[in-house]
Design a protein around this motif. Structure first.
Motif, short mmCIF file in Angstrom:
data_model
loop_
_atom_site.label_atom_id
_atom_site.label_comp_id
_atom_site.label_asym_id
_atom_site.label_seq_id
_atom_site.Cartn_x
_atom_site.Cartn_y
_atom_site.Cartn_z
N MET A 116 14.51 37.85 12.12
CA MET A 116 15.55 37.30 12.98
C MET A 116 14.94 36.68 14.23
O MET A 116 15.33 35.60 14.67
N GLY A 117 13.98 37.38 14.83
CA GLY A 117 13.36 36.90 16.06
C GLY A 117 12.72 35.54 15.90
O GLY A 117 12.74 34.71 16.83
N TYR A 118 12.14 35.28 14.74
CA TYR A 118 11.51 33.99 14.51
C TYR A 118 12.53 32.86 14.67
O TYR A 118 12.25 31.83 15.30
N HIS A 119 13.71 33.06 14.09
CA HIS A 119 14.74 32.03 14.24
C HIS A 119 15.15 31.86 15.70
O HIS A 119 15.26 30.74 16.20
N TYR A 120 15.37 32.97 16.39
CA TYR A 120 15.85 32.88 17.77
C TYR A 120 14.80 32.27 18.70
O TYR A 120 15.14 31.52 19.63
N ILE A 121 13.54 32.56 18.44
CA ILE A 121 12.47 31.96 19.24
C ILE A 121 12.48 30.44 19.08
O ILE A 121 12.42 29.69 20.07
N HIS A 122 12.60 29.98 17.85
CA HIS A 122 12.60 28.53 17.62
C HIS A 122 13.92 27.90 18.00
O HIS A 122 13.97 26.72 18.40
N PHE A 123 15.00 28.67 17.90
CA PHE A 123 16.28 28.17 18.35
C PHE A 123 16.26 27.89 19.85
O PHE A 123 16.78 26.87 20.32
N SER A 124 15.65 28.78 20.62
CA SER A 124 15.59 28.57 22.07
C SER A 124 14.77 27.33 22.41
O SER A 124 15.09 26.61 23.35
N LYS A 125 13.74 27.05 21.61
CA LYS A 125 12.97 25.83 21.83
C LYS A 125 13.81 24.59 21.52
O LYS A 125 13.76 23.59 22.24
N ALA A 126 14.56 24.68 20.43
CA ALA A 126 15.43 23.56 20.07
C ALA A 126 16.50 23.34 21.13
O ALA A 126 16.88 22.20 21.42
N LEU A 127 17.01 24.44 21.71
CA LEU A 127 18.01 24.33 22.76
C LEU A 127 17.43 23.64 23.99
O LEU A 127 18.10 22.83 24.63
N SER A 128 16.18 23.94 24.30
CA SER A 128 15.53 23.27 25.44
C SER A 128 15.39 21.78 25.19
O SER A 128 15.51 20.97 26.12
N ALA A 129 15.13 21.42 23.94
CA ALA A 129 14.97 20.00 23.61
C ALA A 129 16.32 19.28 23.54
O ALA A 129 16.38 18.06 23.67
N ASN A 130 17.39 20.05 23.32
CA ASN A 130 18.74 19.47 23.23
C ASN A 130 19.68 20.26 24.14
O ASN A 130 20.59 20.94 23.67
N PRO A 131 19.47 20.22 25.45
CA PRO A 131 20.25 21.06 26.35
C PRO A 131 21.70 20.61 26.45
O PRO A 131 22.03 19.46 26.13
N PRO A 132 22.58 21.53 26.88
CA PRO A 132 23.98 21.13 27.12
C PRO A 132 24.04 20.01 28.16
O PRO A 132 23.22 19.96 29.08
N LEU A 133 25.00 19.14 28.00
CA LEU A 133 25.16 18.01 28.93
C LEU A 133 26.39 18.22 29.78
O LEU A 133 27.49 18.48 29.28
#
Length: 560
Positions: free
Chosen positions: A506-523
């Motif tokens: 599970m942690g692997y997904h969440y780690i990469h999800f947080s990176k993806a969120l940084s690359a696509n932040p809320p506007l």
């Protein structure tokens, strides 16, 4: 309908309809989210499991269709919808929320090109029907009298109606009268878990939550016989593994939940404990050691708990009274001591929170050793007390037509730009790989863990296949590999290796999800992002769409 319980007479005539309709149930594709486990499925399982859980809402409604109507289900998170599927069908039935809109519109367009009528239902279309104006039939509400009327309408006419028809439930069917979901429409081997419903409704009245306004504050539950019958069905299909109770609050009716868990325990013991259970529960579960002991013995390995904020002042302000009978740290620790892990849900953007809200969440998660926290932005769901208050204060971003997806419809006290910045920063800190593995080790040191339960979460051959992939993607490839190895070796010495593997997956997904969120932040909402009729803080007639707070953040483009 295959069910060992009462079916109201008004539904029986559906069995005797003289016509036949071929029904295609379609689940639209979800974007990458916190809950999708996309990165772990892709990299660690090699897509040997393609999605987290099947669309229980479609399986449930399918059980109300006449038995003699041929049915198929296509989950676009598993397989692409084909022209052959659509050509076969007389009618297309789907459910969706706003984050699936792009996929939903494609499905509707393709169905209409072939002259197929489209039926849509679910919570989001029920609460915001004006966003779903291209469907032919819209079902608003839970299963009830309008469901029956809709089925009769489909039997009478297989062609598309001249204009959209809306069927609104006035008299709800009690959940104890539900037949079992049509699990036979899916291949359980394509999912990481299977879903089951026990209850609807929640007795609490949290200001931001849409569960009580939509489902009601009086929890209604299935009978224990219904639950066991559905488990019998899954067991007979050969499924073994995680069963997710999708109820917003599994213990909303504590006495009924306890009775069901007692019988679940006997069922599990007589069948060799083939299932492990995951459920959402309110924090007052921590007041009932008897229920937690039963849950742990039964195989409930994890509960999702809406902590929202560690600040008691903020909890009072949002009317989260069930969280303030003791310290939130003690609530989490009590549940963990009973062998049940806690998925902690947190929210940023409350009016009363300070500038250090993100810091407080990070500190709390570290102190409580919560391995898998989820962080959401405060959003105002139509029908909630929060929505009504912010509407009166002129603090809702609104629009009168479809527009781009907006991450939040709230004009925050601190401003959207600051809240969104803090949101991304907090996620990155929570899922910094080194911090995650430190937290996981501390969790293994302090919590009661039944390692055998986690060894059953996936078939042995899949765990065997995932291990070398996990070692490559977490133990060799990244710069933080030594954080992985230290806890890997500790888990072997501590006899919690199965648990480590599950949490690392599970942690692997969440780690990469947080990176993806940084690359696509809320506007943050600006005039350039919205139609000209919608401006921040305006008082337009219909609400801006939003990500439901329980669904967590969305990432539309894979960046990592």
């Amino acid at each position: 309908m295959d069910a060992p319980f009462h079916v109201p007479d008004v539904w029986r005539e559906l069995r005797e309809l003289p016509v036949t309709r071929k029904v295609l149930f379609v689940c639209p594709q979800f974007p990458v989210t916190y809950w999708s486990w996309h990165f772990s499925i892709r990299d660690l399982l090699g897509f040997n499991r393609r999605s987290y859980a099947p669309p229980l809402d479609l399986l449930t409604v399918a059980a109300f269709f006449p038995d003699h109507w041929p049915m198929r289900l296509v989950d676009e998170n598993i397989h692409a919808l084909t022209d052959e599927d659509l050509a076969w069908a007389d009618v297309v039935v789907t459910v969706a929320n706003r984050v699936q809109m792009e996929s939903l519109e494609r499905i509707i367009h393709r169905a209409h090109e072939l002259g197929k009528p489209v039926v849509l239902g679910g919570l989001d279309p029920s609460m915001r029907p004006h966003y779903y104006d291209t469907v032919d039939y819209l079902h608003a509400g839970l299963i009830g009298d309008a469901t029956r009327d809709l089925l009769l309408a489909l039997a009478q006419n297989a062609a598309r109606p001249a204009e959209r028809q809306v069927f609104t439930v006035q008299q709800e069917l009690h959940i104890s009268d539900y037949p079992p979901p049509r699990y036979e429409l899916i291949d359980t081997g394509e999912y990481l878990a299977v879903s089951l419903q026990f209850a609807v409704g929640c007795p609490f009245k949290c200001e931001f939550c849409e569960v009580a306004p939509y489902y009601g504050r009086q929890p209604r539950v299935k009978t224990p016989d219904q639950v066991l019958h559905e488990l019998d069905k899954l067991y007979a299909m050969g499924y073994r593994g995680v069963v997710v109770f999708v109820d917003d609050n599994f213990v909303g009716n504590l006495s009924a939940a306890k009775q069901t868990i007692e019988l679940l325990l006997r069922w599990q013991q007589s069948h060799g404990h083939p299932f492990q259970f995951f459920a959402s529960a309110s924090a007052n579960l921590a007041e009932r050691p008897d229920v937690m002991d039963l849950m742990s013995a039964c195989g409930f390995f994890c509960v999702f708990v809406g902590i929202e904020t560690p600040n008691a002042k903020d909890l009072k302000a949002i009317q989260k009274t069930q969280n303030i009978f003791t310290s939130t740290l003690e609530i989490v620790a009590t549940i963990q001591r009973h062998g049940i892990q806690v998925y902690g849900a947190f929210i940023l953007g409350f009016d009363t929170e300070g500038a250090d809200a993100g810091d407080n969440i990070v500190d709390f998660v570290e102190s409580a050793a919560i391995c898998t926290p989820i962080l959401s932005l405060m959003t105002a769901s139509q029908g909630t007390a929060l929505y009504n208050r912010l509407l009166a204060e002129g603090r809702l971003v609104t629009q009168t037509q479809k527009g781009p997806f907006i991450d939040s419809n709230v004009v925050y006290q601190k401003g959207q730009t600051e809240v969104f910045r803090q949101y991304v920063d907090t996620y990155n800190r929570l899922y910094d790989p080194r911090a995650f593995f430190r937290r996981l080790r501390r969790n293994m040191q302090t919590c009661k863990i039944d390692d055998k339960q986690y060894g059953k979460s996936l078939p042995f051959h899949l765990r065997l296949k995932a291990l070398p992939r996990m070692i490559w993607h977490m133990g060799i490839k990244p710069s933080w590999r030594w954080s992985f190895w230290r806890v890997f070796l500790f888990s072997i010495a501590n006899k919690t290796f199965n648990y480590f593997g599950y949490m690392a997956f599970m942690g692997y997904h969440y780690i990469h999800f947080s990176k993806a969120l940084s690359a696509n932040p809320p506007l943050a909402v600006t005039a350039e992002l919205l139609p000209t009729s919608a401006q921040p803080g305006s008082n337009a007639d219909s609400p801006l769409d939003y990500a439901r707070v329980k669904d967590g953040p969305m990432v539309y483009h894979e960046s990592c």
